[in-house]
Design an enzyme around this catalytic site. Structure first.
Site, PDB file in Angstrom:
ATOM      1  N   PRO A   2       0.665  -1.220  -0.070  1.00 51.87           N
ATOM      2  CA  PRO A   2       0.046   0.077   0.003  1.00 51.87           C
ATOM      3  C   PRO A   2       0.968   1.086   0.031  1.00 51.87           C
ATOM      4  O   PRO A   2       1.769   1.434   1.036  1.00 51.87           O
ATOM      5  CB  PRO A   2      -0.734  -0.130   1.250  1.00 51.87           C
ATOM      6  CG  PRO A   2      -0.740  -1.486   1.867  1.00 51.87           C
ATOM      7  CD  PRO A   2       0.780  -1.938   1.103  1.00 51.87           C
ATOM      8  N   GLU A   3       0.901   1.814  -0.829  1.00 51.32           N
ATOM      9  CA  GLU A   3       1.374   3.490  -1.157  1.00 51.32           C
ATOM     10  C   GLU A   3       0.217   4.377  -1.055  1.00 51.32           C
ATOM     11  O   GLU A   3      -0.989   3.866  -0.735  1.00 51.32           O
ATOM     12  CB  GLU A   3       2.055   3.693  -2.398  1.00 51.32           C
ATOM     13  CG  GLU A   3       3.320   2.807  -2.317  1.00 51.32           C
ATOM     14  CD  GLU A   3       4.563   3.439  -3.014  1.00 51.32           C
ATOM     15  OE1 GLU A   3       4.561   4.491  -2.888  1.00 51.32           O
ATOM     16  OE2 GLU A   3       5.425   2.473  -3.575  1.00 51.32           O
ATOM     17  N   HIS A  91      -5.397 -14.363   8.433  1.00 53.24           N
ATOM     18  CA  HIS A  91      -4.892 -12.998   8.765  1.00 53.24           C
ATOM     19  C   HIS A  91      -5.714 -11.752   8.939  1.00 53.24           C
ATOM     20  O   HIS A  91      -5.361 -10.591   8.873  1.00 53.24           O
ATOM     21  CB  HIS A  91      -3.881 -12.864   7.604  1.00 53.24           C
ATOM     22  CG  HIS A  91      -2.726 -13.726   7.418  1.00 53.24           C
ATOM     23  ND1 HIS A  91      -1.856 -13.947   8.346  1.00 53.24           N
ATOM     24  CD2 HIS A  91      -2.685 -14.434   6.270  1.00 53.24           C
ATOM     25  CE1 HIS A  91      -1.004 -15.090   7.651  1.00 53.24           C
ATOM     26  NE2 HIS A  91      -1.548 -15.293   6.626  1.00 53.24           N
TER      27      HIS A  91
END
Length: 270
Positions: A2-3, A91
């Site tokens: 994730p940017e 997760h």
DNA sequence: AAAGACACCTGGGAGC
DNA sequence: TGCTCCCAGGTGTCTT
């Protein structure tokens, strides 16, 4: 990875579902993220109405009257909205359950993300020293030049420094430097104002385009992977070491800068 | 003060 | 096919 565009897309994706909603409970299945989740603070969320969702750098803030939940996606984190309960997977570490029955689920295989608490009327230490937003007007050539002045640090490392500007990660740093024709290894202090101005514009362009593309995947945000598809954006250099430059066809080279893989074109970037 | 190393963590690809 | 090894990557912190 994730940017900023993915974080912005995530923020925009959950916003309509959580703002104005009342939190019923926060279920933490795995508190060990980058830092332990402050479980005592999570109780403050119960019964609270979410006032707003904001983004600062790559942090997402869920604001409630008592303070704000601070969420960072790390490098493998994602969030999505479930309209009906689904069994958590391995997760799926945290659920923010709303009274509406909807669930905001935080997933992070590598657990580099974090979920923290910011007290009301305070600024969390992690946010205190952050530089300007790359898409804001305060991030301009003059500002960047002032940051670069006298610095020997390679320009790529400088623009990835969140104290200088937030939200420019490895992918977009590499891509914007290619577009600006600047060698990522070049000492920050040895780049002209004109070239820095081009770099600023390229950073803004590449991030804006990615956010725009992320927005087109919003329709899939609910009950989906929660992973915006902005990667469809064509990458010129990132991940292309050894392949021909799309501009001049010479072979792209890879070096390490600040422990980060850095791909660039030796003939297009100086 | 600034620069470099290291740490966190796991999936996935490479090598055997 | 299965096992081991190694690495990516954001970013805070510790070490030179």
């Amino acid at each position: 990875m994730p940017e900023l565009p993915e974080v912005e897309t995530t923020k925009a994706g959950i916003e309509p579902y959580v703002v104005g909603s009342v939190v019923k409970s926060v279920v933490v299945r795995q508190p060990k993220l980058r830092w332990p989740i402050p479980l005592d603070k999570m109780e403050l969320l119960q019964g609270a109405t979410v006032l707003s969702v904001k983004r600062r750098g790559k942090y997402i803030l869920l604001e409630v009257p008592e303070g704000a939940l601070l969420i960072h996606l790390g490098m493998s984190g994602s969030m999505r909205v479930l309209t009906s309960y689904q069994e958590p997977n391995k997760h799926d570490h945290v659920d923010i359950c709303l009274e509406s029955g909807q669930v905001v689920r935080f997933t992070d295989p590598r657990r580099f993300g974090s979920i923290l608490w910011q007290e009301k009327a305070e600024i969390h230490p992690l946010l205190a020293a952050l530089g300007p937003e790359p898409l804001s007007e305060s991030f301009d050539a003059q500002y960047l030049a002032a940051c670069c002045k006298g610095k020997a640090v390679p320009i790529k490392q400088l623009i990835m420094n969140s104290k200088v500007v937030v939200g420019v990660g490895n992918i977009y740093a590499s891509e914007s430097l290619f577009k600006a024709g600047i060698d990522p290894r070049r000492a920050s202090g040895r780049i002209s104002l004109v070239r820095l101005s081009v770099l600023v514009e390229e950073i803004k362009k590449v991030l804006s385009l990615a956010i725009e593309q992320g927005g087109t995947t919003l329709k899939d945000f609910v009950n989906s992977e929660g992973k915006p598809g902005y990667f469809k954006q064509s990458l010129n250099v990132y991940g292309r070491a050894g392949e021909p430059c799309l501009n001049c066809h010479s072979i792209l080279k890879e070096v390490k800068l600040g422990q980060r893989g850095t791909v660039y074109c030796q003939s297009c970037q100086h």
